[in-house]
Enzyme design. Sequence first.
Site, mmCIF file in Angstrom:
data_model
loop_
_atom_site.group_PDB
_atom_site.id
_atom_site.type_symbol
_atom_site.label_atom_id
_atom_site.label_comp_id
_atom_site.label_asym_id
_atom_site.label_seq_id
_atom_site.Cartn_x
_atom_site.Cartn_y
_atom_site.Cartn_z
ATOM 1 N N CYS A 193 30.534 1.393 -6.104
ATOM 2 C CA CYS A 193 29.317 0.977 -5.408
ATOM 3 C C CYS A 193 28.052 1.575 -6.016
ATOM 4 C CB CYS A 193 29.420 1.298 -3.914
ATOM 5 S SG CYS A 193 29.665 3.046 -3.510
ATOM 6 N N HIS A 245 27.283 -5.376 -2.714
ATOM 7 C CA HIS A 245 27.953 -4.098 -2.956
ATOM 8 C C HIS A 245 29.256 -4.324 -3.708
ATOM 9 C CE1 HIS A 245 31.062 -4.301 0.410
ATOM 10 N NE2 HIS A 245 30.349 -5.405 0.555
ATOM 11 N N HIS A 273 29.260 5.079 1.016
ATOM 12 C CA HIS A 273 29.235 3.774 0.351
ATOM 13 C C HIS A 273 27.786 3.291 0.352
ATOM 14 C CE1 HIS A 273 31.023 0.076 -1.116
ATOM 15 N NE2 HIS A 273 30.306 -0.624 -0.253
#
Length: 121
Positions: free
Chosen positions: A29, A92, A80
């Site tokens: 990510c 993402h 994340h």
Amino acid sequence: MIAKIDAHYKKWQKTPYRYGGTTLAGSDCSGLVMNFFKSKLSQTLPRSTAAQAQLGYKVTQPKAGDLVFFKTGRGGNGLHVGIYYADGKFLHASTSKGVIYSNLNEDYWKKHYWMTRRLTK
């Protein structure tokens, strides 16, 4: 900004998730976010999600290009990150599906949402 995010998605959409990865062969990510800011905005961002979470300033109403952060408990630091797009959607690197758009209103993301930070003017 929307066009830049779309262009980044078109280039990266077949990229599988790879922890520690920063290339089209595989990316995590923060690697995806780092590459977006470098290639589309000529900004150099730190490599890790934790370091990216220190940048810019917190906002409550996200706009395209803002970073959305989640506490998922996965990855090296349990964090994340994604790039906010529009209408609740963000880009993402999903651990299971690779580079995709997801929606902040999905139960999983709502449950794990942490904050949004703005790096651009």
